[in-house]
Enzyme design. Structure first.
Site, PDB file in Angstrom:
ATOM      1  N   GLU A  55       0.810  -1.192   0.174  1.00 13.79           N
ATOM      2  CA  GLU A  55       0.092  -0.034   0.027  1.00 13.79           C
ATOM      3  C   GLU A  55       0.978   1.229   0.050  1.00 13.79           C
ATOM      4  O   GLU A  55       1.845   1.124   0.630  1.00 13.79           O
ATOM      5  CB  GLU A  55      -1.046  -0.104   1.036  1.00 13.79           C
ATOM      6  CG  GLU A  55      -1.874  -0.983   0.754  1.00 13.79           C
ATOM      7  CD  GLU A  55      -2.696  -1.576   2.397  1.00 13.79           C
ATOM      8  OE1 GLU A  55      -1.574  -2.122   3.089  1.00 13.79           O
ATOM      9  OE2 GLU A  55      -4.024  -2.053   2.449  1.00 13.79           O
ATOM     10  N   CYS A  78       3.170   8.538   1.330  1.00  5.87           N
ATOM     11  CA  CYS A  78       3.671   7.571   2.698  1.00  5.87           C
ATOM     12  C   CYS A  78       4.001   6.138   1.759  1.00  5.87           C
ATOM     13  O   CYS A  78       3.029   5.631   1.144  1.00  5.87           O
ATOM     14  CB  CYS A  78       2.534   7.384   3.532  1.00  5.87           C
ATOM     15  SG  CYS A  78       2.954   6.243   5.004  1.00  5.87           S
ATOM     16  N   CYS A 115       6.733  -7.228   7.084  1.00  8.07           N
ATOM     17  CA  CYS A 115       7.568  -6.586   7.966  1.00  8.07           C
ATOM     18  C   CYS A 115       7.969  -7.809   8.994  1.00  8.07           C
ATOM     19  O   CYS A 115       7.224  -8.506   9.736  1.00  8.07           O
ATOM     20  CB  CYS A 115       7.200  -5.406   8.779  1.00  8.07           C
ATOM     21  SG  CYS A 115       8.513  -4.764   9.992  1.00  8.07           S
ATOM     22  N   CYS A 141       5.791  -5.978  15.607  1.00 12.38           N
ATOM     23  CA  CYS A 141       5.439  -5.028  16.756  1.00 12.38           C
ATOM     24  C   CYS A 141       3.745  -5.400  17.064  1.00 12.38           C
ATOM     25  O   CYS A 141       3.065  -6.001  16.124  1.00 12.38           O
ATOM     26  CB  CYS A 141       5.337  -3.603  16.624  1.00 12.38           C
ATOM     27  SG  CYS A 141       6.981  -2.973  16.158  1.00 12.38           S
ATOM     28  N   CYS A 185       0.602  -3.529  15.444  1.00  9.90           N
ATOM     29  CA  CYS A 185       0.674  -3.156  14.069  1.00  9.90           C
ATOM     30  C   CYS A 185       0.214  -4.324  13.080  1.00  9.90           C
ATOM     31  O   CYS A 185       0.733  -5.427  13.271  1.00  9.90           O
ATOM     32  CB  CYS A 185       2.213  -3.009  13.587  1.00  9.90           C
ATOM     33  SG  CYS A 185       2.510  -2.548  11.871  1.00  9.90           S
ATOM     34  N   CYS A 202      -2.082   5.063  10.004  1.00  7.97           N
ATOM     35  CA  CYS A 202      -0.751   4.437  10.601  1.00  7.97           C
ATOM     36  C   CYS A 202      -1.200   2.992  11.040  1.00  7.97           C
ATOM     37  O   CYS A 202      -2.019   2.726  11.843  1.00  7.97           O
ATOM     38  CB  CYS A 202      -0.309   5.047  11.655  1.00  7.97           C
ATOM     39  SG  CYS A 202       0.636   6.570  11.085  1.00  7.97           S
TER      40      CYS A 202
HETATM   41  N1  SAH Z   1       8.688   0.157  10.424  1.00  5.43           N
HETATM   42  C1  SAH Z   1       8.862   1.653  10.396  1.00  5.43           C
HETATM   43  C2  SAH Z   1       8.056   2.415   9.561  1.00  5.43           C
HETATM   44  C3  SAH Z   1       6.644   1.970   9.381  1.00  5.43           C
HETATM   45  S1  SAH Z   1       5.628   1.960  10.551  1.00  5.43           S
HETATM   46  C4  SAH Z   1       8.414   2.002  11.884  1.00  5.43           C
HETATM   47  O1  SAH Z   1       7.985   1.236  12.619  1.00  5.43           O
HETATM   48  O2  SAH Z   1       8.831   3.104  12.435  1.00  5.43           O
HETATM   49  C5  SAH Z   1       5.278   3.694  10.595  1.00  5.43           C
HETATM   50  C6  SAH Z   1       4.504   4.200  11.947  1.00  5.43           C
HETATM   51  O3  SAH Z   1       3.140   3.788  12.273  1.00  5.43           O
HETATM   52  C7  SAH Z   1       5.497   3.816  13.235  1.00  5.43           C
HETATM   53  O4  SAH Z   1       5.421   4.962  13.956  1.00  5.43           O
HETATM   54  C8  SAH Z   1       4.523   2.882  13.743  1.00  5.43           C
HETATM   55  O5  SAH Z   1       4.778   2.582  15.133  1.00  5.43           O
HETATM   56  C9  SAH Z   1       3.015   3.497  13.412  1.00  5.43           C
HETATM   57  N2  SAH Z   1       2.007   2.457  13.688  1.00  5.43           N
HETATM   58  C10 SAH Z   1       2.043   1.219  13.628  1.00  5.43           C
HETATM   59  N3  SAH Z   1       0.992   0.524  13.807  1.00  5.43           N
HETATM   60  C11 SAH Z   1       0.006   1.620  14.413  1.00  5.43           C
HETATM   61  C12 SAH Z   1      -1.180   1.632  14.925  1.00  5.43           C
HETATM   62  N4  SAH Z   1      -1.956   0.487  15.128  1.00  5.43           N
HETATM   63  N5  SAH Z   1      -1.606   2.647  15.376  1.00  5.43           N
HETATM   64  C13 SAH Z   1      -0.825   3.817  15.276  1.00  5.43           C
HETATM   65  N6  SAH Z   1       0.225   4.017  14.760  1.00  5.43           N
HETATM   66  C14 SAH Z   1       0.944   2.607  14.218  1.00  5.43           C
HETATM   67 FE1  SF4 Z   2       7.248  -3.128  11.256  1.00  8.48          FE
HETATM   68 FE2  SF4 Z   2       4.830  -2.197  11.810  1.00  8.48          FE
HETATM   69 FE3  SF4 Z   2       6.908  -2.508  13.786  1.00  8.48          FE
HETATM   70 FE4  SF4 Z   2       7.111  -0.653  11.761  1.00  8.48          FE
HETATM   71  S1  SF4 Z   2       5.424  -0.608  13.456  1.00  8.48           S
HETATM   72  S2  SF4 Z   2       8.678  -2.152  12.675  1.00  8.48           S
HETATM   73  S3  SF4 Z   2       5.785  -1.891   9.952  1.00  8.48           S
HETATM   74  S4  SF4 Z   2       5.866  -4.345  12.717  1.00  8.48           S
END
Ligand code: SAH
Ligand code: SF4
Length: 340
Positions: free
Chosen positions: A90, A105, A112, A116, A119, A331
């Site tokens: 996306e 973006c 990934c 996390c 996410c 996000c």
């Molecule tokens: N992997 C990188 C970049 C992609 S994620 C990283 O983690 O920084 C981009 C941003 O979206 C990150 O700050 C991540 O923590 C945030 N993000 C991921 N899941 C989210 C959620 N469910 N609600 C709000 N922000 C989220």
């Molecule tokens: Fe990967 Fe999502 Fe964690 Fe970013 S927030 S490092 S995309 S798992």
């Protein structure tokens, strides 16, 4: 078939040389791809018909397609882009009413590996790295579809950009040279891959580094991010201090606010203390609900209290506007779930 989009001028020159083309022809092709954002060789009308035919036999502008396009009521557009091998990522275009900026973006990987807990991308696991051409293609897709020029790029889509650093750095070079998007208009967001942050510090990167911190101590952070066990927060802090010293650049700290978990008064104070000596701005991100996680978004009251406490410690704090929530483009909601 050679894919032309995402190639640098020298690469286009090298490719077209074999057909006896001059450097001037290569420059024309380059201009059609980046400035005029065409999708077909036949649209390059200042090339002779014979030359276009020859090119058509050996190359395409792009081998990707827009699989799904969704437009949000706030103007955000989400594209699901399908690459030649059937994998999808996306890409989101964000507009802000009060600014002329158009921000793309972009994704750096399919899926990934960092996993996390909050996410949607992480839940999908890691599939593969994107090539620099595939990263560039996301921005070209937006430009072709909207007829507009992207002015800013954030690596905040799917994937961990610092685990695909070679392709991300090559893409940065192309954004700079071929799109004329200055380094300072580009942000790379990372979960905190320390050796790669140190590498960027050595390169004196001029783009903005955004660090997904989300918690001020090891215990809380490791509940959200398994990467904390590999690259613990105290080492990360040293790496960030070094980064600021080497690059002179202010970093952005991203912090998701989760109700009752990391949005309390003591946690805000601990975060302020942790960030005390780090030259940074803080971007608070109200948690976006992803299916089947136990977390809830913080209340507006708690978000404002958290913001106030950090501001009181001298930081510049912004609360991220939720963009495209009605189309799952916010996000962390990018999972590529429409795959195949
Ligand atoms: N992997 C990188 C970049 C992609 S994620 C990283 O983690 O920084 C981009 C941003 O979206 C990150 O700050 C991540 O923590 C945030 N993000 C991921 N899941 C989210 C959620 N469910 N609600 C709000 N922000 C989220
Ligand atoms: Fe990967 Fe999502 Fe964690 Fe970013 S927030 S490092 S995309 S798992």
């Amino acid at each position: 078939m050679k894919v032309l989009s995402g190639l640098k001028l020298e690469e286009i020159e090298k490719f077209t040389e074999q057909f006896g083309a001059t450097k001037f022809r290569a420059k024309q092709i380059h201009n059609w791809i980046y400035a005029k954002s065409v999708s077909q060789i036949d649209e390059m009308t200042n090339l002779s018909k014979d030359f276009r035919e020859l090119l058509n036999q050996n190359a395409v502008v792009t081998d990707t397609k827009i699989k799904v396009k969704q437009v949000s009521s706030d103007g955000t557009i989400k594209y699901l882009i399908e690459y030649a091998d059937g994998n999808c990522v996306e890409t989101v275009l964000m507009r802000f009413d009060n600014r002329a900026n158009l921000t793309a973006c972009v994704s750096s990987q399919v899926g990934c590996a960092v996993n996390c807990s909050f996410c949607a991308t992480g839940k999908r696991g890691f599939i593969r790295n994107l090539t620099y051409q595939e990263i560039i293609e996301q921005v070209l897709t937006i430009q072709r579809d909207t007829g507009l020029k992207v002015t800013n790029v954030v690596f905040m889509g799917q994937g961990e950009p610092l685990l695909n650093l070679d392709n991300v750095l090559k893409a940065l070079e192309i954004f700079n040279d071929d799109f004329q998007i200055g380094a300072r208009r580009i942000t790379i967001s990372t979960s905190g891959i320390i050796p790669k942050i140190d590498e960027l510090a050595k390169l004196e990167l001029q783009s903005t580094l955004a660090i997904s911190l989300h918690a001020p101590n090891h215990k809380l952070r490791s509940e959200l991010m398994p990467i904390e066990n590999k690259y613990p927060i105290e080492d990360l802090r040293k790496s960030l201090l070094n980064y600021v010293e080497k690059t002179g650049r202010r970093i952005t700290v991203e912090y998701i606010l989760i109700h009752g978990f990391n949005d309390t008064i003591p946690v805000a104070k601990e975060l302020a203390y942790f960030l005390k000596d780090i030259k940074c701005n803080v971007n608070l991100i109200p948690y976006n609900s992803v299916d089947d996680t136990k977390y809830k978004k913080s209340s507006t009251n708690d978000i404002m209290r958290f913001k106030y406490l950090l501001e009181h410690s001298g930081k510049k704090v912004t609360v991220r506007l939720e963009r495209g929530a009605d189309i799952d483009a916010a996000c962390g909601q990018l999972s590529g779930k429409n795959k195949k």
